[in-house]
Design a protein around this motif. Structure first.
Motif, PDB file in Angstrom:
ATOM      1  N   VAL A 120      27.638  49.882   7.339  1.00 25.61           N
ATOM      2  CA  VAL A 120      28.438  49.968   8.562  1.00 25.61           C
ATOM      3  C   VAL A 120      28.813  48.567   9.054  1.00 25.61           C
ATOM      4  O   VAL A 120      29.937  48.334   9.515  1.00 25.61           O
ATOM      5  CB  VAL A 120      27.675  50.765   9.642  1.00 25.61           C
ATOM      6  N   HIS A 121      27.886  47.644   8.944  1.00 25.89           N
ATOM      7  CA  HIS A 121      28.161  46.248   9.285  1.00 25.89           C
ATOM      8  C   HIS A 121      29.348  45.719   8.458  1.00 25.89           C
ATOM      9  O   HIS A 121      30.286  45.128   8.982  1.00 25.89           O
ATOM     10  CB  HIS A 121      26.887  45.431   9.023  1.00 25.89           C
ATOM     11  N   VAL A 122      29.284  45.980   7.173  1.00 21.45           N
ATOM     12  CA  VAL A 122      30.375  45.608   6.270  1.00 21.45           C
ATOM     13  C   VAL A 122      31.682  46.272   6.697  1.00 21.45           C
ATOM     14  O   VAL A 122      32.743  45.634   6.769  1.00 21.45           O
ATOM     15  CB  VAL A 122      30.004  45.997   4.818  1.00 21.45           C
ATOM     16  N   LEU A 123      31.585  47.547   7.015  1.00 23.01           N
ATOM     17  CA  LEU A 123      32.769  48.299   7.443  1.00 23.01           C
ATOM     18  C   LEU A 123      33.391  47.668   8.690  1.00 23.01           C
ATOM     19  O   LEU A 123      34.612  47.485   8.765  1.00 23.01           O
ATOM     20  CB  LEU A 123      32.350  49.745   7.723  1.00 23.01           C
ATOM     21  N   ASN A 124      32.522  47.335   9.653  1.00 20.02           N
ATOM     22  CA  ASN A 124      33.034  46.684  10.866  1.00 20.02           C
ATOM     23  C   ASN A 124      33.802  45.412  10.518  1.00 20.02           C
ATOM     24  O   ASN A 124      34.890  45.163  11.062  1.00 20.02           O
ATOM     25  CB  ASN A 124      31.878  46.314  11.805  1.00 20.02           C
ATOM     26  N   LEU A 125      33.248  44.623   9.621  1.00 21.43           N
ATOM     27  CA  LEU A 125      33.911  43.355   9.262  1.00 21.43           C
ATOM     28  C   LEU A 125      35.179  43.604   8.463  1.00 21.43           C
ATOM     29  O   LEU A 125      36.188  42.906   8.640  1.00 21.43           O
ATOM     30  CB  LEU A 125      32.931  42.461   8.490  1.00 21.43           C
ATOM     31  N   MET A 126      35.154  44.606   7.602  1.00 21.09           N
ATOM     32  CA  MET A 126      36.363  44.944   6.847  1.00 21.09           C
ATOM     33  C   MET A 126      37.492  45.372   7.780  1.00 21.09           C
ATOM     34  O   MET A 126      38.662  45.085   7.537  1.00 21.09           O
ATOM     35  CB  MET A 126      36.081  46.080   5.858  1.00 21.09           C
TER      36      MET A 126
END
Lengths: 345, 345, 345, 345
Positions: free
Chosen positions: D322-328
Motif C-alpha cells: 500500500v505504501h508503494v501504491l501511495n507513492l505510485m
C-alpha cells in the motif's frame, strides 16, 4: 548414600535440582535452604515436588554439614558465604557464575559481584569435555546455560582447526532463565509475545565461551554473542555461525561433532531425514539432560552453522549439576537422568 | 515379561503409550503398528523416543499375537478389525470411544461409527472407580480425556447425594486432543491464540459422563457439557458446576472427594493455602498420570464447583491405559508412572 | 473540541484510552496523570503511542479542569479523590468498579474499598442497553470486562423470558485484565501456560451481573460466576449456560439476541456456516470495540448456551469508555472506534 | 478513485492487503480473486473484514481490467499468468518473489519456479530507498519480509562504508509467514513451542539481500543468512551482525541509520532509555507499517549489531504494498497506514 544439601533451593534451578535428586538412587537430600520459604515444605513453591517427601526449607544460615553442597544461590551468594560454606561441605557444586572464570576474567565481567581474594579455583563442570577432572574435584562450577549450548557446538570445530577466530553466537532463550522473581520485563502481558534482542553486545557469556574455549582447546576465539528473548518458558537454542578456515563441505564439521560426542549419552548430532522433526529444538528435550546439535555448511560462502538446543533448567543447569555429581561420586553417568522428554509439548 | 503390542502407534496418544511402556519394567513392547510410518523407527514421528530401542513400525495388517493389545486407533478402527484382533490378543485395552458406552447409548452418540452387532462389552477403565473389575477383565475401554476429568470430579458428589441432577461441565482443552493430523482449525496461525467454545452442545462426552455416572452410582445426572479450545498444546481443565441438593458449606463436598481419593495415588484434592500454586492446573501435571481436584462452594447461591486438571495425553489417555494394564496384570499400581512433572513449563 | 483528561493513564486501560482518544477527531487530550511516570512522555510506558503527540504525564494531584474526565484509577482511587475531582471535571467516565453498583450492593462486594457516604449515583455505561440515559448523564461507570460480556449475552434472554433464574457464567480471561503490576501469578514462567479457575465462587462480577440485569430487565437472576485464567494476554470469552424456561429450539433465543443487537454497530451475532471461523473468539476482535455472540441450544436437555467474546481492554474497557463519551457528547456512535482487527494474530 | 484488483486474495497477505485497501480513502477494490473461496464473501476466510463491504471472491481466471493489480499469488502464480495479466492491469504490484531479482540471480535461487523469458524488469519496492523510482513505475515487486527487515538495517551501514563485506543475518520469524495452508510443521501441537533454525543456510533471502544491497549501494556484501522459527504468529526480528571496517563506537552507525531514516514516517531508530520497552520487537508494531531499528556496538571486538523488528504481514508485505501504491499514485505516503498498534498484545 551421599548426603547432599541444596543451598538456595526455592528458585527454578533449585526446584529442578530437587526434582532430580529426590528421585536419585544414590543420594539423600538432607537439607534445602530458602529464607523466603523457611519452614514451608518443598512443594510449597515447587508444585511438581508434591508427594516427593516431607522435607522443609531451612534458612540459609542454618546450613549444616554435608558430603556435597549444590548451590543455586544467585551471583555473589556463594562468595559472600565463603569460606564458611567450604568448611561445612566436603565438596561443592556451584550453579552460579561465581566460580566459572579465572580471576582476571571474572573481575572483568562481574564487576558488581567481585570475587573475594583467596577463593580457590573451581573445575569447570562441562562433563563432555572435563569429565576426567571431576572424580577428584572438590569444587566444580556448572556452566551458564547459553554458554553451555554454545560451547558444545563450538569446541569440536575449534579443536579440529576448522574455523576462523571470529565466531557469532546468536542465542535464543525462554523466560525461566531469568529466575523466579517478577519484574516488568517478565510480567506476562509484556513477556508473552516478546521477541527482543535484550543483550546484543556485552553479555557475560561472551567471556565464558572465549575463556573456556581457550582453556579446553588452546585456541581463543573472538566470540560475538547476542541473546534474544523468545516467547517460551524453557529452552535455549544457540545458533553458532562460524567461518570455515579453509574450503570445506558438510562432512568435516559433521565428523568433528559426531566423533566428539559419539560416546556421550547426553549429546546427540541430528542428521537430516532421520526424523519428521529434523531440527534441534528445545521442545522434545524439555525436562531432559540432553542437548541436540546440527551442522550445516554454506560451502560457497564459507560458513558453518551449528545449532544447539537444550533445556536451560536441566542440561543448562540442574541436570548438568547432577551429571557432574555422578562423575564426582564415581556413579553411573546417567543415573537419575533417564527421563527422555514429552512430545508434543 | 508381558508381551504388549500397540495398534495405531504413530499418533500423539500412541507416542505417549510407547514412552511409558518402553520404560516399564514389567512389559515388553513387541510390536507397534502404523501404515503411514511402516518401516520407520519409532522415533521418526516421536522425537522423544530417541534412544529408547530400535523397534520399527509395522503395517496394521501385520499385527501378530500378543498378550495384551493397546489400541490407539481412531474411532471405528478397532470395530472394523473385530473379531480378528480379538483372536490375536489375549486381552485388549482400547483408547478410542468404540467400546466405552453400552450399545444403545453408543448407537445414539456415534451414529457415524456404529458398533457391529455382536461385539462384546468392555469394562470401563476408570481405575479409581472400577479397579475391582480390572484384574479379571479381558477387554477394557479407557475413558475420554474430558469425560475422565469430569467423572473424577462429579462421581463423589453424586454418590454422596450432594447435588441436584442438572450438572454443567465446562471443559477447557489444549490442541493435542485433536490428534496429529493437520487441518485449518489446528493450523498454528489460526489455533495459537484460539479461545473458542467449539462444541457448546452435543459433545459426545455428555453421554459418556451421564451413562458412566449412572452405571457407577445408580443415579443418572443430566449433564450439560461444553468444550472450549484454549491456547495450549496439552492439558484439560474441567470445571463442574453443580447445585447443592440441600444447604451446605464446603466441608461436605470436600469430605466426599477427599475420602474417595485418599488412597488413590494419582488423584489429589488441592487444599487452599497448601501451596503457592493453589489451583488445579494442567501445567505441573504435564507428562504425569495425576489429576488435581479442588472444591469450592457458594453457600448463598447453592453452587458447588469442582475443578479437575490433568494431562489429556497421559492421565486422560496413555497413562490410564498403563494404569489399567498394571491392574489387569496384578502389578504395582504406579509402576512405570512415577514421573512427577516439571515446573515451570 | 471537547477537552478530556485521563486520570491514572499509565496502566493498560489508560494506554488504550489514550490510543483511542489521541486519534479521535472530536476530542483533545489535555492531560494524562501518573505518579510513577510523571514528567515522562506518554510513549514511555506505552510503546504503541509513539508518534502520537508529545504530551507528558503529570502527577495525579496536578489534575486541572476539563470538560470530561476519564478515570482509569484502580479501585478506590476515584473514591478517595471525591468530591474534589467532581469539581474539576464537568463530566466523569469511570472505568473502575467504584460506581457500578448501588450502595447496598457495592458495600457487600467491595468491603475493602467502601464508597464514602454521599457520593452520587453513576449511570451504568452499557451503550447497547443504556444509551438513552447517556446524553444527559454527568457521571457514567463503565462495566467490568467479564460482566460486560456476560450481560450482552444474558440480557436479551432474560428480557424475553426465555430462561430460568439460575444462570452459570463461565468466563475465560487473558492476563492483561490483571493490570500492569507484576506479581508471582503474573510472572511469565508461572502464567504463560496457566489454565486455572482462579475464582470459582465469590467473584465480584457476580453482583454486577445480577444487579444490572435486575435494573435493566426487572428480573433478578441468580448468577453462578467462575473466572478462569487462560494462556492469552488479551481477550475474554464468557460462556453463559442458561436453562430454558420452556421447551424451545435455537430460533427463539437467536431471535432474541438478533433483534436486540440488529442496529447496534459493535455487537454481532455469529451465524453457523457464515464463516470459516464460525465461533466467537477474541482473536480477530483484539483492538476493536466489537463483541461477538453465538447461540446454541440443547433442546433435549433444555440448555441455552450463549458465548460472548471481546477484547477486555477495548470493548471491555477503553473502547466502551469512548463509545460512552461519543453518546454523552452527541457525536457519531462509532467515531474513533472504526478499527476492525487483525487476522491471524 | 483508483480501481484496484487483488489477485490471490484469500491468504494471509491477501487478507491484510484487503484490510488496508478497504479502508483506504483513495482506492476502490473492484475485484478479489480466489479459486478456493470463489463466490464467498471476503469475510468468509478473513474474519477481520466483517462489515467492510459485501464484495465476493471471483475465480482467478475471471480477473478483469483494473488500474492497479496487487498480486498475492504464491511463487510462480504471476509468472504463469503473464503476459495476460499485464494486459489487464495498467500497473502491477507483486508481493511474491517472482520479480524481485534480476534474471541471473532469480534463475539461481528459484530454480523450481523459473521466470519465463521475456518478462520485464520490476522496480524493487523498498520505499525508504527506491521511492524516487515509484511514481513512474508500472511494475513493482515488494520485498520479502525478512529481506526487508535486514535491508533496512544493513543498507545505511554499507552505504556509509562502516562494515566489512561478511555480514550475518540471524532472522527470527512467526508462523504466519508460512501462509495459510496447513501442514505437519504448522500443526499447532508441533509449532506452538517451536524454536528451530529451519533454514540455517541456503535461504533465498540471502540472494535478495546481497543483490539489492549491491544495486542500491554499489557494494555487494556476502550475506550469511539463517532463519529461525519462534513461537509467534506474526512478527520478524532480524539481527544483523556486521564487523566494523575500522575502529568505531556506537555513534557512527547510529548516525548512519538516524540520518537515513530521519524523514521516513515508517522507520524508527530506537534510542536506549527513551522508553520502558527499549528494544525493537514486533509486538507493539503488529498491524502497523512500522519498522523499529536499534544499534549496538562492541567496540572491543569490532562488531556492530542492528536489530530490525516488523510485522511480516504488514511492513513486511501488505503495508509496503500500500505504501508503494501511495507513492505510485502520488498520494500522501502514509494514507491508509496510520494505525499505530496495540500494547500489550
Amino acid at each position: 548414600m551421599t548426603r547432599v544439601a541444596v543451598l538456595g533451593a526455592s528458585g527454578y534451578t533449585g526446584g529442578e535440582v530437587l526434582r532430580l535428586l529426590l528421585a536419585h538412587p544414590g543420594v539423600e537430600v538432607v537439607q534445602a535452604t530458602s529464607d523466603q520459604f523457611a519452614g514451608k515444605r518443598l512443594d510449597y513453591p515447587h508444585p511438581h515436588l508434591r508427594g516427593l517427601g516431607a522435607l522443609r526449607f531451612t534458612p540459609h544460615e542454618q546450613l549444616g554439614p554435608c558430603d556435597v553442597l549444590l548451590s543455586c544461590m544467585p551471583q555473589g551468594g556463594l562468595h559472600q558465604r565463603w569460606p564458611r560454606i567450604s568448611e561445612l561441605a566436603g565438596r561443592v557444586v556451584d550453579l552460579s557464575a561465581d566460580f566459572r572464570l579465572e580471576d582476571a576474567e571474572h573481575a572483568r565481567w562481574y564487576r558488581k559481584n567481585p570475587r573475594p581474594a583467596g577463593t580457590p579455583e573451581f573445575v569447570y563442570g562441562l562433563p563432555e569435555w572435563t569429565a576426567a577432572q571431576l572424580p577428584n574435584a572438590r569444587l566444580v562450577a556448572v556452566p551458564g546455560c547459553m554458554a553451555h549450548a554454545a560451547l558444545l557446538a563450538l569446541l569440536p570445530l575449534v579443536r579440529a582447526g576448522l574455523v576462523k577466530p571470529d565466531v557469532i553466537v546468536d542465542a535464543k532463550t525462554g523466560s525461566s532463565g531469568g529466575g523466579a522473581t517478577p519484574d516488568r520485563a517478565s510480567h506476562h502481558p509484556e513477556r508473552a509475545n516478546a521477541l527482543r534482542c535484550y543483550k546484543p553486545v556485552g553479555h557475560r557469556h561472551t567471556g565464558e565461551i572465549e575463556s573456556i574455549t581457550a582453556r579446553l582447546t588452546g585456541q581463543r576465539p573472538t566470540v560475538h554473542f547476542s541473546a534474544t528473548a523468545v516467547p517460551s518458558v524453557r529452552g535455549v537454542l544457540a545458533t553458532v555461525h562460524a567461518f570455515a578456515a579453509r574450503p570445506i563441505d558438510e562432512s568435516e564439521p559433521l565428523r568433528a561433532l559426531a566423533s566428539t560426542y559419539r560416546e556421550k549419552p547426553f549429546v546427540h548430532v541430528v542428521r537430516p531425514n532421520a526424523s519428521a522433526s529434523p531440527f534441534p529444538e528445545p521442545g522434545p528435550l524439555l525436562g531432559t539432560n540432553h542437548c541436540d546439535l546440527s551442522v550445516d555448511v554454506d560451502a560457497e560462502r564459507g560458513r558453518i552453522v551449528v545449532n544447539a538446543a537444550l533445556d536451560n533448567l536441566v542440561k543448562g543447569a540442574a541436570g548438568t549439576a547432577v551429571h557432574v555429581l555422578n562423575l564426582m561420586l564415581g556413579r553411573p553417568e546417567t543415573e537419575g537422568l533417564v527421563f527422555r522428554g514429552l512430545h508434543p509439548l
